[in-house]
Enzyme design. Sequence first.
Site: not given
Length: 218
Positions: A27, A60, A86-88
């Site tokens: 997402t 996310a 975790v999307k960074i």
Amino acid sequence: MKFFIDTANLAQIKEANDLGILDGVTTNPSLMAKEGIIGKEAVLKHYTDICKIVDGDVSAEVISTDYAGMIAEGEKLASLHENIVVKIPMIKDGIKAIKYLSSKGIRTNCTLVFSAGQAILAAKAGATYISPFIGRLDDISYDGMDLIAQIAQIFSVQGYQTQILAASIRNPIHIIKSAQMGAHVITSPLATIMALLKHPLTDSGLAQFLADHQKANA
Ligand code: G3P
């Protein structure tokens, strides 16, 4: 090659999951906004809802752009479910945050990757995934597939464990070429995954088989 769906739409996630070939979900803040998921609590609940549907990695994305903010958000997101990645974003503090989170055993997806240099930095920091955006490179007259090939070669030569997650997929050729070039994952809208199914000779061949069967068994 793993198949992720690139959406925050629960109905589409269910449909792709029902196909039996879905390995995860990605997402981003734009996709969450498109589904009308507004506010911190609603966003967190939505990620939990996605994790209930799909038994696979769910990316996310953090909203913060400073190191401390990304760490705090990343730890909160990771605590939601064991499948959260975790999307960074690929920025200076993002690299530091990836390094920190990976040292704590939290998996990360480095997003907005548009060059091999960025991919190398994210791999060095310990990202679980890097997301090169194919379609957005095509949009500016650069062949996005060339970037996938270049990163795949570098990661293979260097033995990096970071997985190449081909993102910003716009058509079935992007998926096929990603598989050819050794991407570990593609993330795609549902319509593009479904487009892989289509071939006119399949349709006409099946129609003929069924017509012949009906005639013979009339
Ligand atoms: O989730 C990141 C990426 O897949 C976005 O795709 O189509 O907005 O360029 P797109």
